[in-house]
Design a protein around this motif. Sequence first.
Motif, PDB file in Angstrom:
ATOM      1  N   VAL A  83       0.850  -1.196   0.000  1.00 10.37           N
ATOM      2  CA  VAL A  83       0.000   0.000   0.000  1.00 10.37           C
ATOM      3  C   VAL A  83       0.883   1.242   0.000  1.00 10.37           C
ATOM      4  O   VAL A  83       1.764   1.394   0.862  1.00 10.37           O
ATOM      5  CB  VAL A  83      -0.930   0.025   1.238  1.00 10.37           C
ATOM      6  N   ASP A  84       0.663   2.123  -0.963  1.00  9.67           N
ATOM      7  CA  ASP A  84       1.401   3.394  -1.018  1.00  9.67           C
ATOM      8  C   ASP A  84       0.826   4.374  -0.013  1.00  9.67           C
ATOM      9  O   ASP A  84      -0.395   4.486   0.123  1.00  9.67           O
ATOM     10  CB  ASP A  84       1.299   4.018  -2.422  1.00  9.67           C
ATOM     11  N   SER A  85       1.706   5.093   0.686  1.00 13.07           N
ATOM     12  CA  SER A  85       1.245   6.174   1.563  1.00 13.07           C
ATOM     13  C   SER A  85       0.995   7.419   0.720  1.00 13.07           C
ATOM     14  O   SER A  85       1.649   7.628  -0.307  1.00 13.07           O
ATOM     15  CB  SER A  85       2.299   6.492   2.620  1.00 13.07           C
ATOM     16  N   ALA A  86       0.031   8.223   1.149  1.00 15.52           N
ATOM     17  CA  ALA A  86      -0.252   9.478   0.432  1.00 15.52           C
ATOM     18  C   ALA A  86       0.952  10.399   0.567  1.00 15.52           C
ATOM     19  O   ALA A  86       1.445  10.640   1.666  1.00 15.52           O
ATOM     20  CB  ALA A  86      -1.497  10.135   1.014  1.00 15.52           C
ATOM     21  N   GLU A  87       1.435  10.895  -0.564  1.00 17.19           N
ATOM     22  CA  GLU A  87       2.605  11.773  -0.562  1.00 17.19           C
ATOM     23  C   GLU A  87       2.219  13.137  -1.106  1.00 17.19           C
ATOM     24  O   GLU A  87       1.357  13.241  -1.979  1.00 17.19           O
ATOM     25  CB  GLU A  87       3.712  11.168  -1.451  1.00 17.19           C
ATOM     26  N   ASN A  88       2.858  14.182  -0.562  1.00 19.75           N
ATOM     27  CA  ASN A  88       2.600  15.519  -1.105  1.00 19.75           C
ATOM     28  C   ASN A  88       3.447  15.731  -2.362  1.00 19.75           C
ATOM     29  O   ASN A  88       4.281  14.912  -2.725  1.00 19.75           O
ATOM     30  CB  ASN A  88       2.856  16.605  -0.045  1.00 19.75           C
ATOM     31  N   LEU A  89       3.223  16.855  -3.003  1.00 12.58           N
ATOM     32  CA  LEU A  89       3.886  17.147  -4.278  1.00 12.58           C
ATOM     33  C   LEU A  89       5.402  17.149  -4.128  1.00 12.58           C
ATOM     34  O   LEU A  89       6.130  16.621  -4.976  1.00 12.58           O
ATOM     35  CB  LEU A  89       3.396  18.509  -4.790  1.00 12.58           C
ATOM     36  N   GLY A  90       5.892  17.728  -3.028  1.00 10.56           N
ATOM     37  CA  GLY A  90       7.336  17.792  -2.786  1.00 10.56           C
ATOM     38  C   GLY A  90       7.961  16.415  -2.640  1.00 10.56           C
ATOM     39  O   GLY A  90       9.055  16.154  -3.145  1.00 10.56           O
ATOM     40  N   GLU A  91       7.253  15.490  -1.949  1.00  9.04           N
ATOM     41  CA  GLU A  91       7.782  14.129  -1.765  1.00  9.04           C
ATOM     42  C   GLU A  91       7.893  13.392  -3.099  1.00  9.04           C
ATOM     43  O   GLU A  91       8.877  12.692  -3.352  1.00  9.04           O
ATOM     44  CB  GLU A  91       6.869  13.352  -0.814  1.00  9.04           C
ATOM     45  N   VAL A  92       6.889  13.559  -3.960  1.00  7.63           N
ATOM     46  CA  VAL A  92       6.913  12.893  -5.267  1.00  7.63           C
ATOM     47  C   VAL A  92       8.080  13.414  -6.101  1.00  7.63           C
ATOM     48  O   VAL A  92       8.809  12.643  -6.732  1.00  7.63           O
ATOM     49  CB  VAL A  92       5.576  13.107  -6.020  1.00  7.63           C
ATOM     50  N   LEU A  93       8.292  14.743  -6.080  1.00  6.68           N
ATOM     51  CA  LEU A  93       9.380  15.334  -6.860  1.00  6.68           C
ATOM     52  C   LEU A  93      10.746  14.919  -6.318  1.00  6.68           C
ATOM     53  O   LEU A  93      11.724  14.868  -7.061  1.00  6.68           O
ATOM     54  CB  LEU A  93       9.256  16.866  -6.867  1.00  6.68           C
ATOM     55  N   ARG A  94      10.815  14.632  -5.025  1.00  2.89           N
ATOM     56  CA  ARG A  94      12.070  14.162  -4.415  1.00  2.89           C
ATOM     57  C   ARG A  94      12.339  12.694  -4.723  1.00  2.89           C
ATOM     58  O   ARG A  94      13.418  12.184  -4.446  1.00  2.89           O
ATOM     59  CB  ARG A  94      11.995  14.318  -2.890  1.00  2.89           C
ATOM     60  N   GLY A  95      11.336  11.995  -5.234  1.00  4.38           N
ATOM     61  CA  GLY A  95      11.496  10.566  -5.520  1.00  4.38           C
ATOM     62  C   GLY A  95      11.111   9.670  -4.367  1.00  4.38           C
ATOM     63  O   GLY A  95      11.371   8.462  -4.399  1.00  4.38           O
ATOM     64  N   ASP A  96      10.488  10.232  -3.304  1.00  2.28           N
ATOM     65  CA  ASP A  96      10.042   9.407  -2.176  1.00  2.28           C
ATOM     66  C   ASP A  96       8.914   8.477  -2.622  1.00  2.28           C
ATOM     67  O   ASP A  96       7.987   8.917  -3.306  1.00  2.28           O
ATOM     68  CB  ASP A  96       9.537  10.282  -1.028  1.00  2.28           C
ATOM     69  N   ARG A  97       9.006   7.208  -2.228  1.00  2.00           N
ATOM     70  CA  ARG A  97       7.924   6.254  -2.464  1.00  2.00           C
ATOM     71  C   ARG A  97       7.731   5.492  -1.156  1.00  2.00           C
ATOM     72  O   ARG A  97       8.397   4.500  -0.886  1.00  2.00           O
ATOM     73  CB  ARG A  97       8.269   5.300  -3.621  1.00  2.00           C
ATOM     74  N   ILE A  98       6.825   5.981  -0.334  1.00  5.39           N
ATOM     75  CA  ILE A  98       6.631   5.434   1.019  1.00  5.39           C
ATOM     76  C   ILE A  98       5.549   4.355   0.971  1.00  5.39           C
ATOM     77  O   ILE A  98       4.433   4.600   0.523  1.00  5.39           O
ATOM     78  CB  ILE A  98       6.260   6.559   2.000  1.00  5.39           C
ATOM     79  N   GLU A  99       5.934   3.136   1.427  1.00  6.08           N
ATOM     80  CA  GLU A  99       5.027   1.987   1.355  1.00  6.08           C
ATOM     81  C   GLU A  99       5.046   1.226   2.677  1.00  6.08           C
ATOM     82  O   GLU A  99       5.933   1.413   3.508  1.00  6.08           O
ATOM     83  CB  GLU A  99       5.460   1.064   0.203  1.00  6.08           C
TER      84      GLU A  99
END
Length: 644
Positions: free
Chosen positions: A77-93
């Motif tokens: 399950v992916d955690s909801a990420e903000n725009l900054g996290e996505v641009l940083r390449g964070d993929r929190i699961e």
Amino acid sequence: MGSPPRSIKNSAATVVSALLFLFLVHGANCFYLPGVAPEDFLKGDLLKLKVNKLTSIKTQLPYSYYSLPFCAPKKIVDSAENLGEVLRGDRIENSPYVFKMREPQMCTILCRITLDGKTAKQFKEKIDDEYRVNMILDNLPLVVPVRRLDQESRTVYQLGYHIGLKGQYAGSKDEKYFIHNHLAFTIKYHRDLQTGSARIVGFEVKPYSIKHEYEGKWSENTRLTTCDPHNKRTVVNSNTPQEVEAKKEIIFTYDVDYQESDVKWASRWDAYLLMSDDQIHWFSIVNSLMIVLFLSGMVAMIMLRTLYRDISRYNELETQEEALEETGWKLVHGDVFRPPSNSDLLCVYVGTGVQFLGMILVTMIFAVLGFLSPSNRGGLMTAMLLLWVFMGIFAGYATARLYKMFKGTEWKKVILRTAVMFPAIIFAIFFVLNAIIWVQKSSGAVPFGTMFALVLLWFGISVPLIFVGGYIGFRKPAIEDPVKTNKIPRQIPDQAWYMNPVFSILIGGILPFGAVFIELFFILTSIWLNQFYYIFGFLFLVLVILLITCAEITIVLCYFQLCSEDYLWWWRSYLTSGSSAFYLFLYATFYFFTKLEITKLVSGLLYFGYMLIASYAFFVLTGTIGFYACFWFTRLIYSSVKID
């Protein structure tokens, strides 16, 4: 009532300045408002351990945790990420690790896998590139404590643990790959004596590589002989490491230990933020600031004395016959406000610079107040993007005001260029870099949905706001020049070699760059070496010094230019301070070859691509500051002398 005496005003200003300085320095010392509310846990409460991206300072390409065949839960399950996290390449699961508050575990078996040729190769490549595994517990990143040899009591923390390591068996020259398959977690907590609940204040790990053994055939109830909680046999070293090879079996295990800590929840990030040698940092910053302040004071004193003498002399000449033989900056009064060539483009760049300056100033204020601390993951980048969009109204206003002063009539075309040109150049470079990352199958590639959201922010909010600002600015009365412009342009005399435009522009960029290059080292280190940057108070002071330095060096060189009867100052004022971006890019190149271990072509392209974007943005910011300083200066001096 009458106005207060000047001495009272000065005293008040001094007090306010002193309070502001103290506040900023206090802000520099890890003052922040955490990005999440504290969560209390009772004994036995389930703790959710999340996994984040795999990172490497050698490749700069992040990958999702499950891109390697690690143990996985039944449903990822992916955690909801903000725009900054996505641009940083964070993929929190989510992860298969099961922790219960204050209930230690010893040698819990996570899963057992058998490698094939493909998965073994994947692990070897990631170990070669020194990839680290990142995890998160209660918004705290996982760290590996490392005791420094030069300081007995000092422990530094490294973000994430290495997937594995390379080594050789005793008596063998063949290099082998070993995986860290046993993790000894330590969760530190601060307990509330009244309620009995606890808050997590630390999350550490010690990774080990061990070839687990067991008797008989593997089943769910198999007990390991190398690590058994019943016999209280635990893993304490990596003397018999687990090799990474095809058809090899790997058993993943973990321990969980809980330690009570005196550290309170509000201070739990301090250990993470004090990773670097802060004494060198403080000394370097203060030293840099003092040098630049001294130079700025000298420049200001020279300018005030010289100008006062010049204006007095010129006003006296008006009553004498010598006025006919005037020389110097007053001689070009009939041409100094003549619109420059490519005035439309200058308006566009000035407007963009105003937008950028507004974004930087507001971002820095939020950062100093602590709203953008590292605990608020992705917050800094999200804030900068949104502020850039909403500052569009100021960009449109600044562009339109300058364009109308140049007697322009087609304001909509210029406003459209302001809205599109700079973002389009940045977006084009970003799109190419993103395509490169996507080809590498990295999690750092921005998904199509996020790319669409960025375009929507641009055309849905930023462009309309720039047009609103342009409409307001163009309806205002045009800025009147303090002196009339002659119909026939004056011929510019031959200039000395040191007044050559290219030479003076390059000289002008040295001082502004000198104001920031020490701080630039720490910023580059935090970005490319995966460390936290937190001294926003000092960064704000450096920004203020940068603004002052850009303004003063441009004014000085503009004054010398006008004194040598060269009135083409519009573009040169922008380029003089803007040339500091050239030195920034040169320093970034120097940093790449001396501090980084990047060897892959793709990673090098990413580095220079992103640093090109940063340098271009720095050019627009510093150029605009220099332009407005020179604009104010020329209007001031030509309105201070009597012109017939």
